[in-house]
Write a protein that holds these residues in place. Structure first.
Motif, PDB file in Angstrom:
ATOM      1  N   ARG A 189       1.980 -20.773  59.792  1.00 47.79           N
ATOM      2  CA  ARG A 189       1.300 -19.664  59.132  1.00 47.79           C
ATOM      3  C   ARG A 189       0.240 -18.997  60.013  1.00 47.79           C
ATOM      4  O   ARG A 189       0.222 -17.765  60.124  1.00 47.79           O
ATOM      5  CB  ARG A 189       0.677 -20.136  57.815  1.00 47.79           C
ATOM      6  CG  ARG A 189       0.063 -19.040  56.972  1.00 47.79           C
ATOM      7  CD  ARG A 189      -0.333 -19.569  55.608  1.00 47.79           C
ATOM      8  NE  ARG A 189      -0.912 -20.906  55.686  1.00 47.79           N
ATOM      9  CZ  ARG A 189      -2.177 -21.133  55.998  1.00 47.79           C
ATOM     10  NH1 ARG A 189      -2.989 -20.138  56.220  1.00 47.79           N
ATOM     11  NH2 ARG A 189      -2.623 -22.360  56.075  1.00 47.79           N
TER      12      ARG A 189
ATOM     13  N   THR B  36       4.267 -18.194  54.451  1.00 49.96           N
ATOM     14  CA  THR B  36       3.276 -17.216  54.902  1.00 49.96           C
ATOM     15  C   THR B  36       2.078 -17.141  53.974  1.00 49.96           C
ATOM     16  O   THR B  36       0.979 -16.815  54.410  1.00 49.96           O
ATOM     17  CB  THR B  36       3.893 -15.805  55.008  1.00 49.96           C
ATOM     18  OG1 THR B  36       4.469 -15.472  53.750  1.00 49.96           O
ATOM     19  CG2 THR B  36       4.938 -15.730  56.095  1.00 49.96           C
TER      20      THR B  36
ATOM     21  N   ALA C 205       0.982 -11.706  55.697  1.00 47.91           N
ATOM     22  CA  ALA C 205       0.034 -12.395  56.563  1.00 47.91           C
ATOM     23  C   ALA C 205      -1.379 -12.292  56.001  1.00 47.91           C
ATOM     24  O   ALA C 205      -2.129 -13.276  55.964  1.00 47.91           O
ATOM     25  CB  ALA C 205       0.097 -11.810  57.965  1.00 47.91           C
TER      26      ALA C 205
ATOM     27  N   PRO D 280       7.688 -12.996  67.855  1.00 52.19           N
ATOM     28  CA  PRO D 280       7.817 -12.152  66.666  1.00 52.19           C
ATOM     29  C   PRO D 280       7.764 -10.659  67.010  1.00 52.19           C
ATOM     30  O   PRO D 280       7.016 -10.243  67.891  1.00 52.19           O
ATOM     31  CB  PRO D 280       6.633 -12.556  65.800  1.00 52.19           C
ATOM     32  CG  PRO D 280       5.704 -13.277  66.714  1.00 52.19           C
ATOM     33  CD  PRO D 280       6.522 -13.857  67.798  1.00 52.19           C
TER      34      PRO D 280
ATOM     35  N   ARG E 244       8.502 -22.014  64.166  1.00 52.44           N
ATOM     36  CA  ARG E 244       7.671 -20.802  64.151  1.00 52.44           C
ATOM     37  C   ARG E 244       7.586 -20.203  62.762  1.00 52.44           C
ATOM     38  O   ARG E 244       6.553 -19.657  62.366  1.00 52.44           O
ATOM     39  CB  ARG E 244       8.235 -19.795  65.144  1.00 52.44           C
ATOM     40  CG  ARG E 244       7.739 -20.126  66.535  1.00 52.44           C
ATOM     41  CD  ARG E 244       8.361 -19.310  67.621  1.00 52.44           C
ATOM     42  NE  ARG E 244       8.809 -17.997  67.225  1.00 52.44           N
ATOM     43  CZ  ARG E 244       9.633 -17.270  67.939  1.00 52.44           C
ATOM     44  NH1 ARG E 244      10.090 -17.721  69.079  1.00 52.44           N
ATOM     45  NH2 ARG E 244       9.985 -16.078  67.543  1.00 52.44           N
TER      46      ARG E 244
ATOM     47  N   TYR F 110       1.878 -16.775  62.582  1.00 53.39           N
ATOM     48  CA  TYR F 110       2.471 -15.595  61.951  1.00 53.39           C
ATOM     49  C   TYR F 110       1.385 -14.561  61.661  1.00 53.39           C
ATOM     50  O   TYR F 110       1.505 -13.381  61.989  1.00 53.39           O
ATOM     51  CB  TYR F 110       3.182 -16.015  60.662  1.00 53.39           C
ATOM     52  CG  TYR F 110       3.801 -14.888  59.868  1.00 53.39           C
ATOM     53  CD1 TYR F 110       5.100 -14.461  60.126  1.00 53.39           C
ATOM     54  CD2 TYR F 110       3.098 -14.249  58.844  1.00 53.39           C
ATOM     55  CE1 TYR F 110       5.677 -13.435  59.399  1.00 53.39           C
ATOM     56  CE2 TYR F 110       3.658 -13.221  58.112  1.00 53.39           C
ATOM     57  CZ  TYR F 110       4.953 -12.817  58.389  1.00 53.39           C
ATOM     58  OH  TYR F 110       5.525 -11.801  57.675  1.00 53.39           O
TER      59      TYR F 110
ATOM     60  N   ASP G 196      11.374 -12.287  62.581  1.00 55.56           N
ATOM     61  CA  ASP G 196      11.502 -13.547  63.295  1.00 55.56           C
ATOM     62  C   ASP G 196      12.981 -13.913  63.332  1.00 55.56           C
ATOM     63  O   ASP G 196      13.799 -13.251  62.695  1.00 55.56           O
ATOM     64  CB  ASP G 196      10.656 -14.628  62.609  1.00 55.56           C
ATOM     65  CG  ASP G 196      11.301 -15.084  61.332  1.00 55.56           C
ATOM     66  OD1 ASP G 196      11.981 -14.265  60.677  1.00 55.56           O
ATOM     67  OD2 ASP G 196      11.152 -16.271  60.974  1.00 55.56           O
TER      68      ASP G 196
END
Lengths: 114, 598, 85, 254
Positions: free
Chosen positions: B494, B266, B194, B57, B490, B497, B80
């Motif tokens: 979560r 997310t 996030a 990322p 990916r 990330y 991403d």
């Protein structure tokens, strides 16, 4: 009281939609849309409000004074600009529509499809 | 920290402003060239980001405001491969659209170019952003440009009406998104995806979480035009100028689904994990209904761009079913399908634009037999129809095969049947139109109207051909399926990330690449061929019959007619109706979610 | 203080409703201007003077002005249309 | 749907949707309680880090500056959009806009109104500039000040000087001002890249908090925004204005 501003936001949202749905004039519908949008201002600012807090401006008060959330203010400022610009675009579309159809009533212009 | 992540947004915005400022001194062709070069640069920058993101990322904090103790102070792009891939698709489509405009528009000032570049910047920002409110801002940026672009042909009254309905319905959708953001912010005091995900993961899926998810879901479904939020789409897409339609149908519809997937994985996948089964059923239902309504409406059209608009709705439904499986395999298939399908839609819109330009109409009945001198365009339309049907080796086939595999693994093998039916419906509509326009099937040729004679100009044919070639290439790149599945794995991870965004943990987190067997699985290829054959039969057969129908045909018509009439009258383009259906849909989805969760 | 807050909020709710229910666009523009002002006052109560200033300049002045201008245009067009018929 | 059917369907659906909304909203913390952490952290650190006494401005133009860049371009896109949409109208009848200029004066403008309008112009413009320039210190900023400045231009119209305004043909100039403002925002962002840090990262000295020349790039961005918003709103208003005036032709005034 603890829920009142949220309820008012929900009310404004729905009453504005009611206006759009029942509108017989596009300009009226555009203004109703701005009422729908104003509900988001109320909701955001109410969420960031801190009872007893000052405005987040530390010119005359020292840093550390209890203040309301500055983030929701920034978000609402953006939201207001969005609202004004969308309204301007919609009004321009309405004016042009009137020019072509001779009416602002959504009931009167039948769709262009075959 | 390199400059790369900021540039695909900053560059087109800067050029857009310069084009307006320099309008009095810049001529048409230089403006065209600058716009095409800028869009191509954006595509290149996004492709570079895609390559970089494939390794792990890419997180970029604007203003250098990196998070402190897990609290994001600023706004981040969290890039991403899925987001960067969609941004690249937008860049490619915008380049193609601007090349197409070279000849298509007789006289335009620089305003059109600026608007297209702002539109592109909005899409790219939306795909790259890792902040919920920032996503809203870019969503509005691309929407406001889109409203103006949809109404660009002001001499066409339908265009204005379509743009009005588009703007009002989508604005209501945007306010719903904003209300959802406000709810999440009130709970967690965060806007970074996030951070939101971390804050919500520790709590239950209570009423606030459910309603916030509902508001975001409905708002994004409006953009994606999922039934019953789709009533605005056909008018807006069908009436927009061709180059704009290429971008609308190619990527904008998919953005709504992308956003839903992004916020689900997310933010909500923590608290809603226990209810994934019910959620899957709701989303699958929405996808199936959308795919079928879009497919049937598509077959009912003979206005070519409107036909493509309903095909877009139908394929959004298919993409949604892949996403609805709520697993990395289904998501990977959906992404692959959406990108390939977007390229094909862009190509088809361009081909229809060529028809419009050279034949002066987009009504297949008024065009019967008049396209005989456009053999290349005809070839592109037929290939595009096969591509939409998902015939190998188009990328759409690969995407569908992955989705079918995932559906089978999740116990929903019946999705294959839906794919076949929908592919047949949309392919039938397109092949029928091609048969009428380019071969003159089904009746005497229509009277010609005054329009520039053929052959089609290379600046119009080349974009259509290259986009189609892109869709083929996606199906032929070896190992792509495996990479996409890794990217999807990916995307759905979560914790990884959140760690990458908030702690700067780098490296390819998540599951390892599932090694995907090369070559085409025989089963799905068979189904895809069946779909194409069915589509051909359904589309061309009625045109070949001498008399409209025998007794049985008439009975079928009598049964069918009321359904068609009812569907048509529902899709009347009335603004009040669109908004009413929006609220009905919100009530319905809300009730379902409230029942399903916990 | 709380009484004032409640009063302003209820006024805003009533104002929004009035905007929607004013079906004549010309009157509606004026009601909308008042509503914009009311929202501005409410934002002051919420301790957000930045937003209040924006809301008053946009909601109470610029937007109603645009509405009035759009309506003036429509009227002028309508007048011409009738002349022709 | 017929209007009455639509109304009934809507009311039923809205009752359900409204109930859902209230159900969700009741999960929020009570009104008057802000739990943070975002705003509380910023209130604590922004003045120290940014030397801007108005934390809202620090958030708008720095911490979340990229949002505001998007917002400025939303306005930019809308101004272009309105110009495109109303364009056909203008081309049609722009034969010689200045010829029947005498008739284009807003009807019924008395000298008293004209004098009042022009007399107000000075203070309004000054106030607008003040609001733009002090955005990082006190409430206001580029957006609010820009709108105030745009209303100043409207005063010129109200005072019957639209024709004068028109004769100078400021449209190209306004386009230039608007696009420079928009481009200026991006350019300030690129300063950071040029200096080897991130986009929109402050590279100017922060100065003494509470003074006019403080807060690094924030006043610069405010200036760009003020320019864009002022020109943008004048363009928006004058597009509609032009629509109104163009139709008011000799013999057709009522």
């Amino acid at each position: 009281m603890s829920l009142l501003p949220y309820l008012i936001a929900a009310w404004l949202f729905l009453v504005g939609l009611y206006g759009i749905v029942t509108s017989r004039n596009l300009v009226h519908a555009v203004v109703c849309l701005s009422v729908v949008q104003s509900s988001t201002y109320v909701l955001l600012l109410a969420i960031g409000y801190e009872r007893g807090g000052t405005a987040p401006i530390f010119l005359d008060v020292p840093v550390g004074t209890r203040a309301v959330d500055p983030v929701v203010s920034a978000l609402t400022l953006t939201d207001i600009v969005v609202g004004a610009t969308v309204s301007a675009l919609l009004l321009a579309l309405a004016v042009q529509t009137y020019k072509r159809h001779g009416t602002l009533d959504p009931e009167e212009f039948r769709s262009v499809r075959d | 920290m390199g400059a790369l992540p900021a540039l695909p947004v900053a560059v087109p915005l800067l050029v857009a402003a310069a084009l307006v400022g320099l309008a009095p001194v810049i001529r048409r062709r230089p403006a065209d060239a600058v716009a095409v070069a800028t869009a191509a640069t954006v595509a290149g920058l996004c492709a570079a980001l895609l390559l970089q993101a494939a390794g792990g990322p890419v997180v970029y904090w604007f203003g250098g405001w990196t998070p402190r103790q897990g609290i994001a102070l600023g706004v981040a792009f969290a890039i991403d491969p899925v987001g960067a891939g969609l941004a690249t698709l937008a860049g490619v489509l915008a380049t193609a659209a601007l090349v197409f405009s070279w000849r298509y528009f007789e006289a335009v000032g620089t305003l059109y170019h600026s608007l297209m570049l702002v539109f592109l910047a909005g899409i790219v920002g939306f795909c790259l952003s890792g902040d919920l409110f920032n996503m809203f801002v870019f969503y509005e940026l691309l929407s406001v440009s889109a409203y103006a672009l949809a109404g660009y042909r002001t001499e066409d009254p339908g265009s204005l009406q379509g743009a009005l309905n588009f703007a009002i319905t989508n604005s209501v959708g945007a306010f719903l998104v904003l209300a959802g953001i406000a709810l999440l912010y009130g709970r967690s005091g965060a806007l970074n995806l996030a951070q939101l995900g971390q804050a919500l993961a520790s709590g239950p899926a209570d009423r606030l979480v459910v309603v916030a998810f509902l508001l975001l879901l409905v708002g994004f479904f409006v953009k994606a035009a999922v039934v019953p939020f789709h009533f605005w789409l056909a008018d807006a897409y069908a009436m927009a100028p061709t180059p704009v339609g290429m971008l609308f149908a190619g990527v904008v519809s998919e953005l709504g689904l992308y956003a839903l997937a992004r916020v689900y994985w997310t933010v909500f996948s923590g608290p809603l994990a226990a209810d994934a089964g019910g959620l899957r059923a709701v989303l699958l239902g929405a996808g199936v209904v959308t795919a079928l309504v879009g497919g049937v409406m598509c077959l009912l059209q003979h206005h070519l761009t409107r036909l493509l608009a309903y095909a877009t709705i139908s394929h959004v439904g298919l993409t949604l079913t892949g996403l609805a499986l709520l697993g990395p395999a289904g998501l990977g298939g959906a992404v692959l399908y959406a990108v390939a399908d977007g390229l094909i839609k862009g190509s088809l819109f361009a081909s229809v634009g060529i028809v419009q330009y050279h034949l002066g109409s987009v009504d297949e009945l008024a065009l019967r037999g008049r396209g005989r001198h456009l053999p290349w365009t005809a070839t592109l339309v037929v290939l595009g129809a096969l591509g939409l049907a998902g015939v190998p080796p188009f990328g759409t086939f690969l995407g569908k095969a992955l989705m079918e595999e995932a559906a089978g693994a999740a116990g929903h093998a019946w999705l294959t049947a839906l794919f076949v039916v929908v592919a047949a419906l949309t392919a039938a509509a397109l092949l029928r139109a091609a048969g009428r326009v380019f071969l003159g099937l089904g009746g005497p040729p229509a009277r010609a109207v005054d329009a520039p004679p053929g052959p089609a100009h290379p600046t119009m044919l080349a974009p259509a051909a290259l986009l189609l070639a892109g869709a083929l290439a996606i199906g032929l790149v070896p190992g792509l399926a495996g990479r996409v599945e890794l990217a999807a794995a990916r995307f759905t991870d979560r914790p990884a990330y959140a760690a990458a965004v908030l702690q700067g943990a780098s490296g390819p987190g998540g599951a390892d690449a599932e090694s995907h067997p090369p070559g085409y699985p025989a089963g799905p290829a068979g189904w895809a061929t069946l779909a194409a054959v069915l589509g051909l039969a359904l589309g061309i057969w009625p045109l070949l019959r001498r008399r409209p129908s025998g007794l049985r045909g008439r009975a079928a018509a009598r049964l069918w007619a009321p359904v068609g009439a009812a569907l048509r009258s529902l899709h009347n383009g009335h603004i009040g109706d669109s908004v009413t259906w929006l609220v009905v849909g919100m009530a319905a989805f809300g009730t379902l979610l409230a029942l399903v969760v916990r | 203080m709380i009484v004032l807050e409640v009063a302003v909020m209820l006024l805003v709710a009533a104002g929004g409703t009035a905007v929607v229910l004013t079906r004549d666009p010309l009157n509606q523009a004026i009601v909308a201007s008042f509503y914009g002002l009311l929202l501005g006052v409410m934002f002051l109560v919420f301790q957000s003077p930045d937003v209040a200033l924006s809301q008053i300049t946009v909601g109470a002045v610029a937007l109603p002005l645009m509405i009035l201008l759009a309506l003036a245009k429509v009227r002028a067009l309508g007048g011409r249309r009738e002349d022709r018929e | 749907m017929s209007p009455s059917l639509r109304r009934r369907v809507f009311l039923v659906a809205a009752a359900v949707a409204g109930a859902l909304l209230v159900w969700g909203l009741s999960g929020l913390p009570d009104y008057g309680i802000y739990r943070g952490p975002y705003g509380d952290v910023l209130n604590a650190v922004a003045v120290g880090e940014r030397h801007a006494t108005n934390v809202v401005a620090a958030v708008t133009f720095d911490y979340r500056g990229v949002d505001t860049m998007g917002e400025e371009y939303i306005l930019f896109a809308a101004v272009i959009g309105v110009a495109i949409l109303l364009r056909a109208q203008r081309d049609e009848r722009e034969e010689a806009p200045d010829e029947d200029a005498a008739d284009r004066r807003a009807p019924g403008t008395s000298n008293a109104v004209r004098v009042l309008g022009l007399a107000l112009l000075g203070p309004v413009v000054l106030f607008g500039i003040y609001v733009v320039a002090h955005g990082h210190l006190s409430p206001g900023g580029g957006f609010q000040g820009g709108v105030v400045l745009a209303t100043g231009a409207l005063l010129v119209y109200l005072s019957g000087e639209y024709v004068t305004l028109r004769r100078v043909r400021p449209e190209a100039l306004l386009d230039l001002a608007e696009s420079s403002g928009a481009a200026g925002y991006v350019a300030v962002g690129l300063l950071g890249l040029a200096a080897g840090v991130t986009f929109l990262e402050n590279v100017l000295p922060l100065g003494q908090a509470g003074t006019l020349l403080s807060s690094g790039m924030i006043p610069l961005i405010n200036l760009a925004v003020g320019l864009e918003v002022a020109a943008g709103f004048v363009l928006l208003l004058s597009e509609f204005l032009e629509q109104t005036l163009v139709v008011r032709r000799p013999g057709e005034q009522t």
